[in-house]
Design an enzyme around this catalytic site. Sequence first.
Site, PDB file in Angstrom:
ATOM      1  N   GLY A  13      25.274  89.069  47.902  1.00 23.03           N
ATOM      2  CA  GLY A  13      25.891  87.782  47.579  1.00 23.03           C
ATOM      3  C   GLY A  13      25.013  86.625  48.044  1.00 23.03           C
ATOM      4  N   SER A  15      23.112  84.761  46.370  1.00 27.90           N
ATOM      5  CA  SER A  15      22.763  83.809  45.307  1.00 27.90           C
ATOM      6  C   SER A  15      23.379  82.431  45.506  1.00 27.90           C
ATOM      7  CB  SER A  15      23.200  84.369  43.947  1.00 27.90           C
ATOM      8  OG  SER A  15      24.607  84.472  43.892  1.00 27.90           O
ATOM      9  N   TYR A 155      42.668  90.850  49.033  1.00 37.77           N
ATOM     10  CA  TYR A 155      41.512  90.319  49.792  1.00 37.77           C
ATOM     11  C   TYR A 155      41.667  90.613  51.287  1.00 37.77           C
ATOM     12  CZ  TYR A 155      38.266  86.590  51.419  1.00 37.77           C
ATOM     13  OH  TYR A 155      37.271  85.861  52.020  1.00 37.77           O
TER      14      TYR A 155
HETATM   15  N1  LIG Z   1      34.087  80.205  51.885  1.00 45.64           N
HETATM   16  C1  LIG Z   1      34.982  80.469  52.810  1.00 45.64           C
HETATM   17  O1  LIG Z   1      35.763  79.588  53.229  1.00 45.64           O
HETATM   18  C2  LIG Z   1      35.084  81.848  53.408  1.00 45.64           C
HETATM   19  C3  LIG Z   1      36.053  82.050  54.396  1.00 45.64           C
HETATM   20  C4  LIG Z   1      36.174  83.305  54.977  1.00 45.64           C
HETATM   21  C5  LIG Z   1      35.344  84.334  54.580  1.00 45.64           C
HETATM   22  N2  LIG Z   1      34.407  84.123  53.617  1.00 45.64           N
HETATM   23  C6  LIG Z   1      33.567  85.255  53.248  1.00 45.64           C
HETATM   24  O2  LIG Z   1      32.202  84.880  53.316  1.00 45.64           O
HETATM   25  C7  LIG Z   1      31.454  85.567  52.303  1.00 45.64           C
HETATM   26  C8  LIG Z   1      30.730  84.563  51.425  1.00 45.64           C
HETATM   27  O3  LIG Z   1      31.671  83.660  50.882  1.00 45.64           O
HETATM   28  P1  LIG Z   1      31.240  82.451  49.940  1.00 45.64           P
HETATM   29  O4  LIG Z   1      32.301  81.436  50.058  1.00 45.64           O
HETATM   30  O5  LIG Z   1      29.817  82.097  50.188  1.00 45.64           O
HETATM   31  O6  LIG Z   1      31.397  83.177  48.501  1.00 45.64           O
HETATM   32  P2  LIG Z   1      30.892  82.716  47.035  1.00 45.64           P
HETATM   33  O7  LIG Z   1      30.332  81.347  47.075  1.00 45.64           O
HETATM   34  O8  LIG Z   1      32.014  83.011  46.105  1.00 45.64           O
HETATM   35  O9  LIG Z   1      29.696  83.754  46.759  1.00 45.64           O
HETATM   36  C9  LIG Z   1      29.962  85.115  46.581  1.00 45.64           C
HETATM   37  C10 LIG Z   1      28.663  85.838  46.342  1.00 45.64           C
HETATM   38  O10 LIG Z   1      28.931  87.232  46.149  1.00 45.64           O
HETATM   39  C11 LIG Z   1      28.306  87.674  44.949  1.00 45.64           C
HETATM   40  N3  LIG Z   1      29.090  88.784  44.404  1.00 45.64           N
HETATM   41  C12 LIG Z   1      30.400  88.779  44.044  1.00 45.64           C
HETATM   42  N4  LIG Z   1      30.749  89.983  43.562  1.00 45.64           N
HETATM   43  C13 LIG Z   1      29.639  90.769  43.628  1.00 45.64           C
HETATM   44  C14 LIG Z   1      29.370  92.106  43.268  1.00 45.64           C
HETATM   45  N5  LIG Z   1      30.308  92.909  42.749  1.00 45.64           N
HETATM   46  N6  LIG Z   1      28.119  92.584  43.462  1.00 45.64           N
HETATM   47  C15 LIG Z   1      27.150  91.796  43.974  1.00 45.64           C
HETATM   48  N7  LIG Z   1      27.346  90.521  44.340  1.00 45.64           N
HETATM   49  C16 LIG Z   1      28.591  90.017  44.161  1.00 45.64           C
HETATM   50  C17 LIG Z   1      28.281  86.424  44.056  1.00 45.64           C
HETATM   51  O11 LIG Z   1      27.298  86.490  43.036  1.00 45.64           O
HETATM   52  P3  LIG Z   1      27.591  87.069  41.546  1.00 45.64           P
HETATM   53  O12 LIG Z   1      28.926  86.539  41.134  1.00 45.64           O
HETATM   54  O13 LIG Z   1      26.450  86.612  40.727  1.00 45.64           O
HETATM   55  O14 LIG Z   1      27.597  88.571  41.709  1.00 45.64           O
HETATM   56  C18 LIG Z   1      27.912  85.376  45.100  1.00 45.64           C
HETATM   57  O15 LIG Z   1      26.530  85.438  45.368  1.00 45.64           O
HETATM   58  C19 LIG Z   1      32.472  86.408  51.555  1.00 45.64           C
HETATM   59  O16 LIG Z   1      32.501  87.711  52.120  1.00 45.64           O
HETATM   60  C20 LIG Z   1      33.790  85.711  51.820  1.00 45.64           C
HETATM   61  O17 LIG Z   1      34.885  86.577  51.706  1.00 45.64           O
HETATM   62  C21 LIG Z   1      34.260  82.898  53.015  1.00 45.64           C
END
Ligand SMILES: NC(=O)c1ccc[n+]([C@@H]2O[C@H](COP(=O)([O-])OP(=O)(O)OC[C@H]3O[C@@H](n4cnc5c(N)ncnc54)[C@H](OP(=O)(O)O)[C@@H]3O)[C@@H](O)[C@H]2O)c1
Length: 247
Positions: A13, A15, A155
């Site tokens: 992830g 990207s 989730y």
């Molecule tokens: N943002 C928050 O407030 C928050 C809070 C708590 C926890 N988190 C955790 O932190 C992490 C990152 O969150 P984020 O907010 O940065 O998420 P995000 O912006 O939605 O990015 C998710 C990333 O995962 C990739 N991805 C999704 N499904 C995939 C798959 N099947 N295979 C390979 N890559 C995949 C996406 O790229 P593609 O779609 O191109 O595959 C993207 O690069 C996650 O584990 C999330 O649960 C985030």
Amino acid sequence: MFSLDGQTALVTGGSQGIGRATALVLARLGADVAVMARSLDKCETVAEEIRQTGRRGLAVKGDISSQVEVKAAVEKVAAELGPIGILVNNAAVTRDGLLLRMKLDDWQSVIDTNLTGVFLLTQQVLPMMTKARRGRIINLTSVVAQSGNIGQVNYISAKSGIIGFTKAVAREYASRNITVNAVSPGFIETPMTAVLNEAARNAMLEQIPLKRPGSDFDVANTVAFLASDEAGYITGQVINVNGGMYM
Ligand SMILES: NC(=O)c1ccc[n+]([C@@H]2O[C@H](COP(=O)([O-])OP(=O)(O)OC[C@H]3O[C@@H](n4cnc5c(N)ncnc54)[C@H](OP(=O)(O)O)[C@@H]3O)[C@@H](O)[C@H]2O)c1
């Protein structure tokens, strides 16, 4: 400041959002970094940003819920950048909905990506770390795995599973000098949370003692520390990066 010179990292992830920020911090600290996601174009952009730091950057296309694609991705990274010593299991998706209305596919697809994906990557990378007698695995969980939340049973089940997985693997591989930790972000401004409406956003902010959302780099800096030699005595832990939202 600590150094990751000579290390190879894989960030799933990578990207966008927290994964991208993590990839950039690891590279600035000296690691060569591969970023994996389903969208190759976006990974290529981040790989170019990594190269601008002076380190080697590699974009890898793959779906973490597919064993075949995970195996191919890990082999590609090892062939081009060398054995992986730092694995950041960051990729995840949301398909929110109330339990009684949740379709089996909404449940299954989130478990397959967010939990089974972590298992597949870890299983594929561990032999390299075992051979090197050094490894760092950092798994992204979430504050809602600790506090609960309405409309996210799929989730939250996956993210709670990651906490158990982290502790189990930490015990299983401690004797090989491999540490396994979870980082638990609170409300972080990324594309994942950009979809929240004003009311949901304000409700979140009210719960945060530091009175601001976190940034992707707030989380990335913690991941990078856990990847360092200086964090070598920390394993099986959940490190909260949440502005005090959950204590
Ligand atoms: N943002 C928050 O407030 C928050 C809070 C708590 C926890 N988190 C955790 O932190 C992490 C990152 O969150 P984020 O907010 O940065 O998420 P995000 O912006 O939605 O990015 C998710 C990333 O995962 C990739 N991805 C999704 N499904 C995939 C798959 N099947 N295979 C390979 N890559 C995949 C996406 O790229 P593609 O779609 O191109 O595959 C993207 O690069 C996650 O584990 C999330 O649960 C985030």
